[in-house]
Write an enzyme that holds these catalytic residues in place. Structure first.
Site, PDB file in Angstrom:
ATOM      1  N   HIS A   7     -28.386   9.228  49.195  1.00  0.00           N
ATOM      2  CA  HIS A   7     -27.725   9.953  48.106  1.00  0.00           C
ATOM      3  C   HIS A   7     -26.220   9.696  48.155  1.00  0.00           C
ATOM      4  O   HIS A   7     -25.693   9.123  49.111  1.00  0.00           O
ATOM      5  CB  HIS A   7     -28.012  11.460  48.206  1.00  0.00           C
ATOM      6  CG  HIS A   7     -27.652  12.075  49.510  1.00  0.00           C
ATOM      7  ND1 HIS A   7     -26.356  12.304  49.890  1.00  0.00           N
ATOM      8  CD2 HIS A   7     -28.412  12.493  50.544  1.00  0.00           C
ATOM      9  CE1 HIS A   7     -26.344  12.843  51.079  1.00  0.00           C
ATOM     10  NE2 HIS A   7     -27.582  12.968  51.520  1.00  0.00           N
TER      11      HIS A   7
HETATM   12  P1  TYD Z   1     -30.101  16.163  52.519  1.00  0.00           P
HETATM   13  O1  TYD Z   1     -28.649  16.363  52.268  1.00  0.00           O
HETATM   14  O2  TYD Z   1     -30.863  15.355  51.518  1.00  0.00           O
HETATM   15  O3  TYD Z   1     -30.301  15.534  53.951  1.00  0.00           O
HETATM   16  P2  TYD Z   1     -29.967  14.062  54.477  1.00  0.00           P
HETATM   17  O4  TYD Z   1     -29.088  13.436  53.491  1.00  0.00           O
HETATM   18  O5  TYD Z   1     -29.227  14.275  55.722  1.00  0.00           O
HETATM   19  O6  TYD Z   1     -31.257  13.376  54.684  1.00  0.00           O
HETATM   20  O7  TYD Z   1     -30.760  17.578  52.699  1.00  0.00           O
HETATM   21  C1  TYD Z   1     -32.113  17.716  53.103  1.00  0.00           C
HETATM   22  C2  TYD Z   1     -32.558  19.117  52.721  1.00  0.00           C
HETATM   23  O8  TYD Z   1     -31.804  20.099  53.416  1.00  0.00           O
HETATM   24  C3  TYD Z   1     -32.396  19.435  51.236  1.00  0.00           C
HETATM   25  O9  TYD Z   1     -33.539  20.187  50.830  1.00  0.00           O
HETATM   26  C4  TYD Z   1     -31.179  20.297  51.168  1.00  0.00           C
HETATM   27  C5  TYD Z   1     -31.143  20.983  52.509  1.00  0.00           C
HETATM   28  N1  TYD Z   1     -29.772  21.219  52.989  1.00  0.00           N
HETATM   29  C6  TYD Z   1     -29.265  22.502  52.973  1.00  0.00           C
HETATM   30  O10 TYD Z   1     -29.920  23.486  52.572  1.00  0.00           O
HETATM   31  N2  TYD Z   1     -27.987  22.714  53.436  1.00  0.00           N
HETATM   32  C7  TYD Z   1     -27.224  21.694  53.887  1.00  0.00           C
HETATM   33  O11 TYD Z   1     -26.056  21.916  54.311  1.00  0.00           O
HETATM   34  C8  TYD Z   1     -27.754  20.358  53.867  1.00  0.00           C
HETATM   35  C9  TYD Z   1     -26.955  19.173  54.336  1.00  0.00           C
HETATM   36  C10 TYD Z   1     -29.042  20.179  53.411  1.00  0.00           C
END
Ligand code: TYD
Length: 150
Positions: A60
């Site tokens: 992302h």
């Molecule tokens: P995501 O940012 O897509 O994780 P990564 O990029 O590290 O793989 O987030 C994964 C899931 O966690 C998504 O459902 C959102 C949740 N999340 C939160 O609730 N709070 C946060 O601070 C973060 C980073 C993610």
């Protein structure tokens, strides 16, 4: 901001930051302060751990959020892409951080067993700040670039 030791390493506006290291025979210590060691106010800290071999995280970009990615333990690779240039950074030292500006797509891969990816973020969690579709991100990045040139 002048005290932030940013070393520009990339064509996408990312930088590698060397954090202070207090070396000690009892074990080393690193500290990080907002606006002194990272070029933003730290509003949130999160970390990835127990990542199974072969898994990818990220996938992302953010409209506004900036962040600094640190390998607190072990190693992993961060692929960055601003919609035009793509580059790869291998992180394996807890005293180094990869500063990632806004509008850069990131993918984290190649996690070593037991690794911990520590992230310092400039904003609180906000799903509406995410681009989760790569095509949509590239279109927005190109539009923004065209706007800043004209
Ligand atoms: P995501 O940012 O897509 O994780 P990564 O990029 O590290 O793989 O987030 C994964 C899931 O966690 C998504 O459902 C959102 C949740 N999340 C939160 O609730 N709070 C946060 O601070 C973060 C980073 C993610």
């Amino acid at each position: 901001m002048s005290s932030v030791g940013l070393q520009r390493v990339s064509g996408v506006g990312a930088s590698m930051i060397d954090f202070p290291r207090i070396r000690d025979h009892r074990g080393n210590l690193t500290f990080i302060e907002s606006l002194r060691h990272v070029p933003f106010t730290i509003r949130r800290v999160y970390y990835l751990y127990d990542v199974p071999a072969g898994e990818m995280r990220g996938g992302h970009a953010h409209r506004a959020l900036q962040q600094c990615i640190i390998s607190a333990s072990g190693s992993f690779t961060v692929e960055l892409d601003d919609g035009e240039n793509r580059e790869s950074h291998f992180l394996n030292a807890p005293y180094c951080g990869l500063y990632v500006p806004r509008m850069v797509w990131r993918e984290l891969t190649n996690f070593s067993s037991g690794s911990i990816c520590l992230v310092l973020a400039s904003e609180e969690y906000d799903e509406s700040d995410y681009f989760r579709d790569y095509g949509e991100f590239v279109r927005a990045a190109r539009k923004e670039r065209a706007g800043s040139v004209s």
